[in-house]
Design a protein around this motif. Structure first.
Motif, PDB file in Angstrom:
ATOM      1  N   ASN A 167      25.102   8.342 -36.523  1.00 20.72           N
ATOM      2  CA  ASN A 167      24.547   8.215 -37.869  1.00 20.72           C
ATOM      3  C   ASN A 167      24.635   9.536 -38.621  1.00 20.72           C
ATOM      4  OD1 ASN A 167      23.930   5.547 -37.417  1.00 20.72           O
ATOM      5  ND2 ASN A 167      21.793   5.932 -36.874  1.00 20.72           N
ATOM      6  N   ALA A 168      24.271  10.612 -37.926  1.00 20.40           N
ATOM      7  CA  ALA A 168      24.303  11.932 -38.567  1.00 20.40           C
ATOM      8  C   ALA A 168      25.739  12.327 -38.923  1.00 20.40           C
ATOM      9  CB  ALA A 168      23.678  12.976 -37.646  1.00 20.40           C
ATOM     10  N   GLU A 169      26.692  12.031 -38.033  1.00 20.21           N
ATOM     11  CA  GLU A 169      28.087  12.374 -38.308  1.00 20.21           C
ATOM     12  C   GLU A 169      28.626  11.567 -39.492  1.00 20.21           C
ATOM     13  OE1 GLU A 169      29.998  11.705 -34.584  1.00 20.21           O
ATOM     14  OE2 GLU A 169      29.541  13.718 -33.816  1.00 20.21           O
ATOM     15  N   TYR A 170      28.222  10.293 -39.555  1.00 21.71           N
ATOM     16  CA  TYR A 170      28.637   9.449 -40.692  1.00 21.71           C
ATOM     17  C   TYR A 170      28.108  10.028 -42.006  1.00 21.71           C
ATOM     18  CZ  TYR A 170      27.891   5.611 -44.031  1.00 21.71           C
ATOM     19  OH  TYR A 170      27.823   4.853 -45.170  1.00 21.71           O
ATOM     20  N   VAL A 171      26.840  10.410 -42.026  1.00 21.01           N
ATOM     21  CA  VAL A 171      26.253  10.985 -43.234  1.00 21.01           C
ATOM     22  C   VAL A 171      26.941  12.295 -43.590  1.00 21.01           C
ATOM     23  CG1 VAL A 171      24.147  11.977 -44.227  1.00 21.01           C
ATOM     24  CG2 VAL A 171      24.024   9.862 -42.893  1.00 21.01           C
ATOM     25  N   GLU A 172      27.196  13.123 -42.573  1.00 16.17           N
ATOM     26  CA  GLU A 172      27.834  14.420 -42.830  1.00 16.17           C
ATOM     27  C   GLU A 172      29.249  14.238 -43.389  1.00 16.17           C
ATOM     28  OE1 GLU A 172      28.461  18.766 -40.656  1.00 16.17           O
ATOM     29  OE2 GLU A 172      27.936  17.002 -39.446  1.00 16.17           O
ATOM     30  N   LEU A 230      20.893  21.051 -40.673  1.00 11.29           N
ATOM     31  CA  LEU A 230      19.428  20.976 -40.680  1.00 11.29           C
ATOM     32  C   LEU A 230      18.927  20.044 -41.777  1.00 11.29           C
ATOM     33  CD1 LEU A 230      16.757  22.107 -39.498  1.00 11.29           C
ATOM     34  CD2 LEU A 230      16.894  23.925 -41.224  1.00 11.29           C
ATOM     35  N   LEU A 231      19.507  20.168 -42.964  1.00 11.01           N
ATOM     36  CA  LEU A 231      19.084  19.313 -44.076  1.00 11.01           C
ATOM     37  C   LEU A 231      19.473  17.850 -43.829  1.00 11.01           C
ATOM     38  CD1 LEU A 231      19.932  21.601 -47.126  1.00 11.01           C
ATOM     39  CD2 LEU A 231      17.671  21.065 -46.201  1.00 11.01           C
ATOM     40  N   ILE A 232      20.656  17.639 -43.273  1.00  8.94           N
ATOM     41  CA  ILE A 232      21.074  16.266 -42.967  1.00  8.94           C
ATOM     42  C   ILE A 232      20.155  15.649 -41.927  1.00  8.94           C
ATOM     43  CG2 ILE A 232      22.900  14.893 -41.865  1.00  8.94           C
ATOM     44  CD1 ILE A 232      24.928  16.767 -43.235  1.00  8.94           C
ATOM     45  N   ASP A 233      19.813  16.421 -40.909  1.00 14.44           N
ATOM     46  CA  ASP A 233      18.943  15.888 -39.851  1.00 14.44           C
ATOM     47  C   ASP A 233      17.585  15.475 -40.429  1.00 14.44           C
ATOM     48  OD1 ASP A 233      18.422  15.432 -36.955  1.00 14.44           O
ATOM     49  OD2 ASP A 233      16.886  16.947 -37.291  1.00 14.44           O
ATOM     50  N   HIS A 234      17.075  16.260 -41.373  1.00 10.55           N
ATOM     51  CA  HIS A 234      15.762  15.942 -41.941  1.00 10.55           C
ATOM     52  C   HIS A 234      15.834  14.773 -42.927  1.00 10.55           C
ATOM     53  CE1 HIS A 234      11.643  16.638 -43.286  1.00 10.55           C
ATOM     54  NE2 HIS A 234      12.086  16.501 -44.535  1.00 10.55           N
ATOM     55  N   TYR A 235      16.868  14.750 -43.767  1.00 14.81           N
ATOM     56  CA  TYR A 235      16.914  13.782 -44.857  1.00 14.81           C
ATOM     57  C   TYR A 235      17.757  12.533 -44.554  1.00 14.81           C
ATOM     58  CZ  TYR A 235      14.525  17.035 -47.984  1.00 14.81           C
ATOM     59  OH  TYR A 235      13.573  17.847 -48.568  1.00 14.81           O
ATOM     60  N   LYS A 236      18.338  12.446 -43.336  1.00 14.25           N
ATOM     61  CA  LYS A 236      19.194  11.279 -43.060  1.00 14.25           C
ATOM     62  C   LYS A 236      18.449   9.937 -43.064  1.00 14.25           C
ATOM     63  CE  LYS A 236      19.340  11.532 -37.948  1.00 14.25           C
ATOM     64  NZ  LYS A 236      18.562  12.749 -37.722  1.00 14.25           N
ATOM     65  N   PRO A 237      17.113   9.884 -42.877  1.00 15.31           N
ATOM     66  CA  PRO A 237      16.443   8.577 -43.026  1.00 15.31           C
ATOM     67  C   PRO A 237      16.614   7.950 -44.413  1.00 15.31           C
ATOM     68  CG  PRO A 237      15.020  10.068 -41.804  1.00 15.31           C
ATOM     69  CD  PRO A 237      16.180  10.894 -42.315  1.00 15.31           C
ATOM     70  N   TRP A 238      16.936   8.754 -45.423  1.00 14.14           N
ATOM     71  CA  TRP A 238      17.158   8.211 -46.767  1.00 14.14           C
ATOM     72  C   TRP A 238      18.560   7.595 -46.905  1.00 14.14           C
ATOM     73  CZ3 TRP A 238      13.543  11.948 -46.062  1.00 14.14           C
ATOM     74  CH2 TRP A 238      12.353  11.873 -46.807  1.00 14.14           C
ATOM     75  N   ALA A 239      19.425   7.848 -45.930  1.00 13.37           N
ATOM     76  CA  ALA A 239      20.801   7.349 -46.004  1.00 13.37           C
ATOM     77  C   ALA A 239      20.903   6.038 -45.242  1.00 13.37           C
ATOM     78  CB  ALA A 239      21.773   8.379 -45.415  1.00 13.37           C
TER      79      ALA A 239
END
Length: 329
Positions: free
Chosen positions: A217-222, A245-254
């Motif tokens: 999920n994190a890689e997809y968002v990144e 760091l920002l992606i890890d924190h804010y990825k629930p919005w994605a």
């Protein structure tokens, strides 16, 4: 030593180094093929213990050929004159190596000499020694450099998990190749250990599955953020610790369709693309994750600032860009 044993020994002395080279060849080919199916991590991280071929000691081979087994054709029947062991983390990794071994038909024919998963299905209540054993035999005319291997020469391959390897190192010489008689108490303790190993492997697989899902999920968002950021700014940026760091924190919005969500959101707010395309921006605007932070603020301004990796004075300008007051939400 009788004539048959002497003949065996003389042939072994002639062919020992060829078997050693064959073991090296098998080992290196499997590692190379693993590198092709594991392009990101490579075989170096996948294998938990360095793999290297082992040529069987002459006394051990003579005892196996003439005392322990009593083969009708001793020399040809001993299939582990050279062997190599691969140690991985999980049972699913064992299957990955198995697929590589079975698929390398350009080099050898492979037969599965022992399969602990098949044995477990056949005897589900028995907890016993676990390992997958293959015997690969050289294809006719196969060689390396100026040397040609002996047609059909065997190499034994063992594939184990790290836990299975620890169990084997602890018990195998006593329980399964006994130098002393294994007592019922010893066998019971070994069986309990194997039951625990099976359960632990199941738990490890569950943990790895959860981690892979989160990482995926994190890689997809990144990837989405990097692609969109490059499209609207023309800037190619490398991933940085702050970006992650920002992606890890804010990825629930994605969401699952974040790429489409982000594009639709940017169409409604074209000024953001214009802003990010400018020069001499603050450092937080130079990383793709700023898009995700702005997206989160736009969706839920009150929650977006809770426990944020960015300080209040770093978040406040982002709220202002969206026409929001940092302290009024």
């Amino acid at each position: 030593m009788d004539d048959k044993q002497q003949e065996f020994l003389e042939r072994w002395e002639r062919e020992r180094e060829t078997y050693r080279a064959w073991g090296e060849f098998v080992c290196q080919r499997i590692i190379g093929l693993l590198g092709e199916v594991l392009p990101e991590e490579g075989a170096g991280l996948f294998l938990r213990i360095p793999a290297k071929p082992r040529v069987k000691e002459t006394p051990s081979m003579l005892q196996k050929a003439f005392l322990r087994k009593r083969y009708s054709n001793p020399y040809e029947s001993v299939e582990d004159k050279v062997g190599v062991r691969f140690v991985v983390l999980l049972n699913e990794d064992v299957r990955t190596i198995g697929s590589v071994i079975e698929g390398a038909t350009q080099y050898w024919t492979a037969t599965k000499a022992r399969d602990f998963e098949a044995e477990r299905e056949e005897n589900p209540s028995v907890f016993d020694y676990q390992s997958v054993h293959y015997v690969v035999r050289a294809n006719p005319g196969l060689g390396v450099g100026h040397s040609t291997f002996i047609d059909d020469m065997p190499c034994e391959i063992q594939v184990r998990t790290l836990l299975q390897h620890a169990y084997s190192e602890l018990t195998h010489d006593t329980i399964y190749k006994p130098t002393v008689s294994a007592t019922p108490e010893m066998k019971r303790a070994a069986a309990k250990s194997m039951a625990l190993i099976e359960a632990t492997d199941d738990y490890f697989s569950q943990v790895v599955g959860v981690i892979k899902t989160a990482i995926g999920n994190a890689e997809y968002v990144e990837r989405t953020l990097a692609t969109v950021y490059q499209e609207i700014t023309g800037k190619i940026v490398a991933s940085t610790p702050l970006n992650k760091l920002l992606i890890d924190h804010y990825k629930p919005w994605a969401g699952a369709d974040f790429d489409q969500q982000l594009q639709d959101w940017l169409k409604k707010k074209p000024y953001i693309a214009e802003l990010l395309s400018g020069s001499e921006l603050d450092i937080v605007f130079e990383i793709p994750a700023v898009l995700l932070v702005l997206f989160a603020i736009s969706m839920t301004p009150d929650k977006a600032k809770e426990n944020s990796p960015l300080a209040d004075d770093e978040l406040e300008p982002l709220y202002s860009i969206l026409g929001l007051g940092f302290n009024s939400v």
